[in-house]
Design an enzyme around this catalytic site. Structure first.
Site, mmCIF file in Angstrom:
data_model
loop_
_atom_site.group_PDB
_atom_site.id
_atom_site.type_symbol
_atom_site.label_atom_id
_atom_site.label_comp_id
_atom_site.label_asym_id
_atom_site.label_seq_id
_atom_site.Cartn_x
_atom_site.Cartn_y
_atom_site.Cartn_z
ATOM 1 N N CYS A 10 -24.808 14.938 -1.940
ATOM 2 C CA CYS A 10 -23.934 16.105 -1.888
ATOM 3 C C CYS A 10 -24.243 17.166 -0.570
ATOM 4 O O CYS A 10 -25.593 17.313 -0.383
ATOM 5 C CB CYS A 10 -23.740 16.702 -3.406
ATOM 6 S SG CYS A 10 -22.254 17.589 -3.449
ATOM 7 N N ASP A 140 -26.120 17.962 -14.931
ATOM 8 C CA ASP A 140 -26.870 18.548 -14.036
ATOM 9 C C ASP A 140 -27.679 19.667 -15.260
ATOM 10 O O ASP A 140 -27.361 19.726 -16.395
ATOM 11 C CB ASP A 140 -26.116 19.423 -13.205
ATOM 12 C CG ASP A 140 -26.872 20.049 -11.982
ATOM 13 O OD1 ASP A 140 -28.133 19.843 -12.064
ATOM 14 O OD2 ASP A 140 -26.211 20.586 -11.029
#
Length: 228
Positions: A10, A140
């Site tokens: 990412c 996360d």
């Protein structure tokens, strides 16, 4: 049968990194459409990056509390294939946003110290019930603010029945990837800062080392199955 853990990198910001990470063998590239992020790309920049992507590699757009109008405008210019909602979006809001642009989505769940395994299962069930476009949770670590945390959470709280469907994120690196994948056995892993030279600029040697670390965990899983 060997499970091949999928890998997403990412925070891609340059054409050079698009080419480098796809040649290295990643499965998905993430583009950040959250202006406060140091890895932010505007729709015009993202469109150029998408044009550099080869077939069969997935493009993922990261959004934080985006409006439907903003999302439509961004996807019209930069047609990412998968949405990743990283803000405070409810199941209904995610469903509405995804339907507006006809894209599947992931929902980031930011794990807190008091999060339980049942919390994760309940959240997944709520988003899955809200939309057929829901493709899974990305786990996360909770920090103040939004976007990737770069910090690890307690992987042991992930229910074994949920793990094969999640994307594991938060503080992954070359050094802990093998242990993380071996312990959790997620469907995929997502990394950003752990493979960078600087914010938004990826390090080729770290990308290759991270991929090798994940593949080592996959191979260890096969070996342990053979022995059991």
């Amino acid at each position: 049968m060997q499970h091949r853990t999928r890998i997403k990198v990412c925070g891609i910001t340059t054409v050079a990194d698009v080419k480098m990470v796809t040649v290295a063998g990643v499965d998905a590239l993430g583009f950040v459409f959250y202006p406060p992020s140091p890895r932010y790309v505007n729709p015009m920049q993202a469109a150029e990056l998408l044009c550099a992507m080869p077939p069969f590699v997935i493009s993922v757009g990261l959004f934080v509390n985006v409006s439907e109008t903003e999302l439509r405008e961004i996807v019209a210019q930069a047609p990412v294939q998968l949405l990743q909602f990283h803000g405070d979006e409810t199941p209904q809001q995610c469903a509405s946003l995804a339907a507006a642009v006809n894209r599947p989505f992931l929902k980031a769940f930011r794990v807190k110290p008091d999060t339980t395994a049942n919390d994760l299962l309940e959240w997944e069930a709520a988003y899955r019930a809200a939309s057929p476009l829901f493709h899974g949770l990305l786990l996360d670590t909770f920090v103040e603010g939004y976007g990737g945390s770069g910090k690890v959470f307690d992987w042991s709280l992930i229910p074994k029945e949920l793990a094969p469907r999640v994307v594991l994120s938060g503080g992954l690196s070359v050094h802990n990837a093998t242990g993380a994948v071996s312990q959790v056995r997620p469907f995929a892993v997502d990394i950003s800062s752990g493979v960078e030279l600087a914010k938004g600029i990826k390090d080729e040697s770290k990308v290759h080392a991270f991929i090798n670390a994940v593949r080592e965990a996959d191979q260890l899983s096969v070996s342990s199955q053979a022995l059991s």
